[in-house]
Design an enzyme around this catalytic site. Structure first.
Site, PDB file in Angstrom:
ATOM      1  N   ARG A 202      37.143  50.029  31.151  1.00  0.00           N
ATOM      2  CA  ARG A 202      36.314  51.011  30.452  1.00  0.00           C
ATOM      3  C   ARG A 202      34.898  50.958  31.015  1.00  0.00           C
ATOM      4  O   ARG A 202      34.351  49.875  31.253  1.00  0.00           O
ATOM      5  CB  ARG A 202      36.273  50.724  28.943  1.00  0.00           C
ATOM      6  CG  ARG A 202      37.582  51.009  28.212  1.00  0.00           C
ATOM      7  CD  ARG A 202      37.880  52.493  28.168  1.00  0.00           C
ATOM      8  NE  ARG A 202      39.075  52.815  27.379  1.00  0.00           N
ATOM      9  CZ  ARG A 202      40.299  52.929  27.861  1.00  0.00           C
ATOM     10  NH1 ARG A 202      40.505  52.733  29.160  1.00  0.00           N
ATOM     11  NH2 ARG A 202      41.318  53.250  27.081  1.00  0.00           N
ATOM     12  N   GLU A 230      31.374  58.995  31.690  1.00  0.00           N
ATOM     13  CA  GLU A 230      32.526  59.909  31.662  1.00  0.00           C
ATOM     14  C   GLU A 230      32.475  60.846  30.459  1.00  0.00           C
ATOM     15  O   GLU A 230      32.107  60.418  29.367  1.00  0.00           O
ATOM     16  CB  GLU A 230      33.835  59.112  31.594  1.00  0.00           C
ATOM     17  CG  GLU A 230      34.222  58.375  32.853  1.00  0.00           C
ATOM     18  CD  GLU A 230      35.561  57.659  32.698  1.00  0.00           C
ATOM     19  OE1 GLU A 230      36.484  58.213  32.056  1.00  0.00           O
ATOM     20  OE2 GLU A 230      35.672  56.528  33.189  1.00  0.00           O
ATOM     21  N   HIS A 247      39.067  57.458  37.134  1.00  0.00           N
ATOM     22  CA  HIS A 247      39.836  56.911  36.005  1.00  0.00           C
ATOM     23  C   HIS A 247      41.333  57.163  36.193  1.00  0.00           C
ATOM     24  O   HIS A 247      42.027  57.652  35.301  1.00  0.00           O
ATOM     25  CB  HIS A 247      39.345  57.516  34.686  1.00  0.00           C
ATOM     26  CG  HIS A 247      39.654  56.664  33.492  1.00  0.00           C
ATOM     27  ND1 HIS A 247      38.873  56.651  32.363  1.00  0.00           N
ATOM     28  CD2 HIS A 247      40.664  55.793  33.235  1.00  0.00           C
ATOM     29  CE1 HIS A 247      39.370  55.811  31.471  1.00  0.00           C
ATOM     30  NE2 HIS A 247      40.467  55.278  31.983  1.00  0.00           N
TER      31      HIS A 247
END
Length: 358
Positions: A202, A230, A247
């Site tokens: 993350r 993001e 990602h």
């Protein structure tokens, strides 16, 4: 028949869930209120926030399934307070992420002229992904240090102990406030000069400002699949990051289809039905299925299936062409896992590949 609402990018949904109800797909990150109003089953990926606001728009909802390892996009407290059943897909793409990290480590090791047995890799978070990665690196003769405070396993060390010892630091922890900015200026300063940071969990786990300063100073290198901003992308990283991807570390064909399959099994169990077919039957043939008769090099074989450098080049070209982060993530090319390639006639090498690729 159930009203089933599913993310438009989830594979196999039509094949698996059509016999169980009426299907509708949603595009983008969030379903519309009209779609939610009729949904009894909601199938999502990590980009969809299932929170109290969404739940109030879905009065008929009975089942929530997330085709992901992580659950930080699910407000579990709000879901359980409403008495709703929820499930995720732990481990569904663990091998895909391990492939991603191994590709980064092996190509970086070759690029920098380092000897693989001389490397020390630190793994932060030793769950489904971290444990697989540790085992596969050990097979290759790499020294592995593990840090996972909640587990407290014998032989694990603290993050502070790990940082000055490792040539590569790879992160595999969940998102959320507990891990926010786990890696900041202090932690980066404690790493070896020239060390490699890999973040495929993350973006919030790493302090973006501290990361930029560390990279600008030339103190180390970074391979990044996730970003604090993001779905926006901080373009300063284009000149600073070694290899960058949108990602997609876990986005192998196997990983994505396994996530859907696990939700299908869970819904069948909830309905008291028997799942039809086998997961293995849901996979297409791999472009390269087997290889033999060459001298084994795990990096070379791995690159036949997935090479992180190709994805980095594809991502940079897409951004240069004006495409957004989400557009690129949605259009990610199909990719198989290392384990889809079988090596034969390589003597001891075939056994090593088998162990290193699963």
């Amino acid at each position: 028949m159930l009203n089933i609402l599913a993310d438009g990018l989830m594979p196999l949904v039509d094949d698996l869930f059509a016999p169980l109800g009426t299907l509708q797909r949603f595009e983008g990150r969030q379903p519309t209120p009209a779609q939610l109003a009729q949904a009894e089953v909601l199938l999502v990926r990590s980009v969809t926030q299932v929170d109290a606001a969404l739940l109030t728009q879905a009065p008929k909802l009975r089942f929530i399934g997330s085709a992901t390892i992580g659950t930080d996009h699910l407000d579990i407290k709000a879901i359980e307070e409403k008495g709703l059943f929820w499930t995720a897909a732990p481990g569904c793409n663990a091998d895909a992420v391990a492939d991603y990290v191994l590709s980064a480590v092996l190509n970086w090791q070759t690029m920098t002229g380092r000897d693989l047995p001389a490397l020390t890799v630190g793994i932060v978070g030793v769950g489904n992904i971290g444990s697989r990665l540790s085992r596969r690196l050990n097979v290759l003769g790499v020294k592995v240090l593990c840090c996972d405070p909640p587990k407290g396993e014998p032989g694990f060390i603290t993050l502070a102990q790990m940082l000055p010892q490792v040539d590569v630091l790879t992160l595999h922890v969940p998102g959320g406030q507990g891990t926010r900015h786990m890696i900041g200026a202090t932690e980066l300063a404690a790493m070896k000069p020239g060390a490699l940071l890999i973040n495929s969990c993350r973006g919030s786990v790493v302090d973006n400002a501290a990361l930029l300063a560390w990279l600008e100073a030339g103190a180390g290198q970074a391979v990044l699949d996730v970003f604090a901003t993001e779905p926006d992308f901080d373009r300063r990283l284009l000149d600073l990051g070694l290899w960058l991807t949108p990602h997609i570390a876990g986005h192998s064909i196997e990983g994505k289809r396994r996530g859907t399959w696990m939700l299908y099994e869970a819904l069948c169990q909830k309905l008291g039905q028997v799942p039809q077919g086998r997961f293995e039957d849901q996979l297409p043939r791999a472009p390269v299925e087997s290889i033999s008769g060459i001298e084994l090099a795990v990096r070379r074989l791995g690159n036949l299936v997935f090479d992180i450098r190709d994805d980095d080049a594809w991502f940079r070209a897409g951004l240069k062409a004006g495409r957004t982060f989400d557009e690129l993530r949605r259009s990610y090319p199909k990719r198989r896992e290392w384990g889809s390639l079988k090596a034969g006639s390589l003597e001891d090498g075939a056994r090593l590949w088998d162990l290193a690729s699963h």
